[in-house]
Enzyme design. Sequence first.
Site, mmCIF file in Angstrom:
data_model
loop_
_atom_site.group_PDB
_atom_site.id
_atom_site.type_symbol
_atom_site.label_atom_id
_atom_site.label_comp_id
_atom_site.label_asym_id
_atom_site.label_seq_id
_atom_site.Cartn_x
_atom_site.Cartn_y
_atom_site.Cartn_z
ATOM 1 N N LYS A 100 18.654 38.370 -61.767
ATOM 2 C CA LYS A 100 18.947 38.260 -60.478
ATOM 3 C C LYS A 100 17.798 38.197 -59.668
ATOM 4 O O LYS A 100 16.839 39.140 -59.833
ATOM 5 C CB LYS A 100 19.756 39.357 -59.860
ATOM 6 C CG LYS A 100 20.396 39.238 -58.682
ATOM 7 C CD LYS A 100 21.541 40.243 -58.453
ATOM 8 C CE LYS A 100 21.945 40.257 -57.030
ATOM 9 N NZ LYS A 100 23.052 41.267 -56.755
ATOM 10 N N SER B 297 27.641 39.861 -55.077
ATOM 11 C CA SER B 297 26.325 38.967 -54.884
ATOM 12 C C SER B 297 25.440 38.247 -55.815
ATOM 13 O O SER B 297 24.896 37.462 -55.729
ATOM 14 C CB SER B 297 25.519 39.918 -54.004
ATOM 15 O OG SER B 297 24.671 40.780 -54.729
ATOM 16 N N SER C 50 28.919 44.000 -56.723
ATOM 17 C CA SER C 50 28.266 42.892 -56.844
ATOM 18 C C SER C 50 27.959 42.410 -58.417
ATOM 19 O O SER C 50 27.448 40.988 -58.709
ATOM 20 C CB SER C 50 26.829 42.884 -56.286
ATOM 21 O OG SER C 50 26.938 42.504 -54.859
#
Lengths: 492, 99
Positions: free
Chosen positions: A77, A152, A176
């Site tokens: 990420k 996210s 997330s």
Amino acid sequence: MDARSTALDIRDAVTRGDVSAVEVCDLFLSRIAALDPTLHAFRAVDADLVRREATLVDRRRADGSALPLAGVPVAIKDTLCTQGLTTTAASRMLDRFVPPYDATVVTRLRAAGAVVLGKTNCDEFAMGSSTENSAFGPTRNPWAPDRTPGGSSGGSAAAVAAHLAPVALGSDTGGSIRQPAALCGIVGLRPTYGRVSRYGLIAFASSLDQIGPMTGTVADAALMLSVIAGADRADATSSAAPLADYQGALGRGVHGLRIGVPARALAPGVSSDVRTRFDAAIAALTSNGAAIIEIDLPHARYAIPVYYLIATAEASANLARYDGVRFGLRVEPEDGSLDVMYRRTRGVGFGREVIRRIMLGTYALSAGYYEAYYEKAQRVRTLIRRDYEAALADVDAIATPTTPTAAFALGEKVNDPLAMYMADVLTVGASLAGLPAISVPCGLTDGSLPVGLQLTGRAFDEATLLAIGRVCESEAGLAVGEPPAAGLPRVP
Amino acid sequence: MPAPLTRLEVARIAALARIELSETDAARLARELTDILAFAGQIADVDTRDVPPTTRLQADEPVLRADEPAPSLAPDEALANAPETDAAGRFVKVPRVLG
């Protein structure tokens, strides 16, 4: 070995010498080249760098090193710092930021023989539940490209679901990791607060942020956790509590375990589609020998307001560092003053949701409102933690759906902040309590979209969650299989 | 239900947060923050008498490490991302602070 292989299979094949790390990486690079223009799971992939890293892993293997992730490509990420590789948190503020060091989790993955495949798209500074708040455009859900992958960590979830990477890392503040894992039909584990070092994670809300694995199988989540977990002198909030044998726990089964279901907390907002799949998962756990106990989490309905007050207050402090001085974007002021430079840089560099949250957090911390909002939220947080402590004194884990609905359409909630915040209604509780929680697939809706089962456990007892998750995974009725190829380009 | 947030209050918060907002953005934020605060305000209903605020999550007490020098970033690495440095690359440059 093919693109559907697990990290464990790839590790074993590379260790035996059946396939090289370079060949493994080339396979995934070719899938990314074919599919990512449609999905946009990755923000950046540097193929030459990937092959150079893979070559080094092949050399280490040839030298006889035992590497627990030998040749396993990992998608990272873009909130995690990678030395020499642009790290943006999907923000214009950092679009040319090249970290001078690796996050501790990345250091540990590399030491274990993993190869950083690329950086994945996410909501800006991890603020969002759909990956639509990325400054670089949204990611699409591999199961239905007109829908969001959640967020996210939506890029990491979509990459694993579409087999662009066998495994990924995400970060989870209010859900997330778990929410996008559920919406993309994969496994996502948020470890206990303190279990994994956060050194090198771009901070959002420091009392809530955690890093964890996003994988195709529960066994791969256990493998990844065993590599990244453990104390780190660079992160004072990392815990010295001993690690469990996560991979050894996988075969424990659920016989004799007590699993709590907070029936009252599920009533509002959970779609009938999701409820049906959740009930089937509970029935499967019962038939495997678990006892299902009805529990109460009396303050669960306050979790969303408490979370959004605390997370935004912490964010307003953490994001004060983006001021155009030491790194990141600077917008030069025409009058030459420092204060105008700060304001202009931050007004231009931050996107709409980030500004909304900094404003909310600044308000909640400001004189006259601090007691009513921020401090009050901290007191209710104590009550939420006590609810979980009381429940987990009686049960081994708590089961809920991960999300109230399956994947929603791109554009559906992006202009309605409160509707978007409610996507986290079932995940923020474990975050506020600092407890570990995992999302595992539990079947498809009638519309063929994945549904996730969330299991929340006692502090530092990830092993029990992995054992329960492994049972769910092996139940035929709960597996979700592959995303349909419809809507995606054919892969050569 | 708290009173709606005025544009003046939005401007005050934006000044505290050092964020420049357009008139349109300020008006939109006044509406959105009013809605979010009305929703968040429901925590006022919870009885928190004698409930301490959660200020940290760790069970163990914070441990201080020994203050020993250790390798760290070289100055050129630490400044590599700075928007502007002095000619020698040793300092971050900012607009004039004192008149």
